[in-house]
Design an enzyme around this catalytic site. Structure first.
Site, PDB file in Angstrom:
ATOM      1  N   GLU A  76     -10.724   6.456   4.437  1.00 44.84           N
ATOM      2  CA  GLU A  76     -10.192   7.355   5.470  1.00 44.84           C
ATOM      3  C   GLU A  76     -11.254   7.605   6.537  1.00 44.84           C
ATOM      4  O   GLU A  76     -10.937   7.696   7.723  1.00 44.84           O
ATOM      5  CB  GLU A  76      -9.706   8.674   4.862  1.00 44.84           C
ATOM      6  CG  GLU A  76      -8.497   8.556   3.968  1.00 44.84           C
ATOM      7  CD  GLU A  76      -7.250   8.001   4.626  1.00 44.84           C
ATOM      8  OE1 GLU A  76      -7.160   7.964   5.881  1.00 44.84           O
ATOM      9  OE2 GLU A  76      -6.340   7.577   3.894  1.00 44.84           O
ATOM     10  N   TYR A 127       0.843  -1.196   0.000  1.00 50.40           N
ATOM     11  CA  TYR A 127       0.000   0.000   0.000  1.00 50.40           C
ATOM     12  C   TYR A 127       0.879   1.248   0.000  1.00 50.40           C
ATOM     13  O   TYR A 127       0.658   2.173  -0.781  1.00 50.40           O
ATOM     14  CB  TYR A 127      -0.956   0.008   1.203  1.00 50.40           C
ATOM     15  CG  TYR A 127      -1.759   1.285   1.283  1.00 50.40           C
ATOM     16  CD1 TYR A 127      -2.786   1.528   0.372  1.00 50.40           C
ATOM     17  CD2 TYR A 127      -1.469   2.257   2.228  1.00 50.40           C
ATOM     18  CE1 TYR A 127      -3.509   2.716   0.409  1.00 50.40           C
ATOM     19  CE2 TYR A 127      -2.193   3.442   2.276  1.00 50.40           C
ATOM     20  CZ  TYR A 127      -3.205   3.669   1.364  1.00 50.40           C
ATOM     21  OH  TYR A 127      -3.914   4.843   1.402  1.00 50.40           O
ATOM     22  N   TRP A 163      -4.911   1.722  10.336  1.00 49.48           N
ATOM     23  CA  TRP A 163      -5.010   1.594   8.891  1.00 49.48           C
ATOM     24  C   TRP A 163      -4.948   0.121   8.492  1.00 49.48           C
ATOM     25  O   TRP A 163      -5.585  -0.299   7.543  1.00 49.48           O
ATOM     26  CB  TRP A 163      -3.915   2.416   8.204  1.00 49.48           C
ATOM     27  CG  TRP A 163      -4.120   2.461   6.731  1.00 49.48           C
ATOM     28  CD1 TRP A 163      -3.311   1.935   5.786  1.00 49.48           C
ATOM     29  CD2 TRP A 163      -5.237   3.018   6.015  1.00 49.48           C
ATOM     30  NE1 TRP A 163      -3.843   2.141   4.527  1.00 49.48           N
ATOM     31  CE2 TRP A 163      -5.030   2.808   4.649  1.00 49.48           C
ATOM     32  CE3 TRP A 163      -6.395   3.682   6.419  1.00 49.48           C
ATOM     33  CZ2 TRP A 163      -5.923   3.225   3.674  1.00 49.48           C
ATOM     34  CZ3 TRP A 163      -7.282   4.093   5.440  1.00 49.48           C
ATOM     35  CH2 TRP A 163      -7.038   3.867   4.093  1.00 49.48           C
TER      36      TRP A 163
END
Length: 184
Positions: free
Chosen positions: A26, A4, A34
């Protein structure tokens, strides 16, 4: 996580669908790690029609039925406010199109179409929000977007490459990084 970082985070993104996905993820990440969001990404794509915001906006037509299904889906983050925000934001993106604007053009207008490159010595020095993200959050809320506070917006700016916050020494950091915007 490395894939990522290396392949997506901080790379300039101008694709409307991909930007809607980043905004949605988000929002889902707020208050969580995350890593958790990335592990649930495929399930979110399935639940939200691969983040086709036209189809997601249409989900709001049957909000109660859709919400019941989403809240029963253990593969995603089941926070009602966040899920409602994703659908509301899809509607806001569709409304932009009705006004002749794309989501990409709208979001990139906040940085005048050019990524802001910061000279980040250590990631601990990166702020959670900036004056830009505070201004952008206020404007986005005025334009019908939800769950778009300054921290979520700054994370979107970073993820979409509108702001380059790669640390010195990272192969993605700006060459000879000099601050083009003070970090506040």
């Amino acid at each position: 996580m490395r894939a990522y970082h290396d392949d997506e985070w901080g790379t300039a993104c101008h694709d409307d669908r991909a930007l809607f996905e980043l905004l949605s993820l988000e929002i889902m990440q707020a208050g969580l790690s995350w890593r958790t969001v990335l592990h649930k990404r495929a399930a979110f794509r399935a639940a939200f029609h691969d983040f086709d915001y036209h189809r997601v906006a249409a989900m709001a037509d049957d909000m109660d039925g859709v919400m019941d299904g989403l809240l029963a889906n253990a593969a995603i983050i089941r926070n009602r406010r966040k899920l409602e925000a994703v659908m509301a934001n899809a509607g806001a993106a569709v409304a932009l199109e009705k006004d002749g604007r794309t989501l990409s053009a709208y979001l990139w207008s906040f940085v005048d179409g050019t990524p802001i490159e910061h000279d980040i010595v250590r990631h601990e020095g990166v702020p959670c929000s900036t004056e830009l993200s505070r201004t952008m959050a206020t404007t986005m809320r005025r334009d019908g977007f939800r769950f778009t506070g300054p921290v979520v917006v700054y994370s979107l700016l970073q993820a979409s490459g509108m702001v380059n916050d790669h640390e010195r020494g990272c192969f993605l950091a700006p060459e000879g990084a000099e601050r083009t915007e003070p970090i506040q």
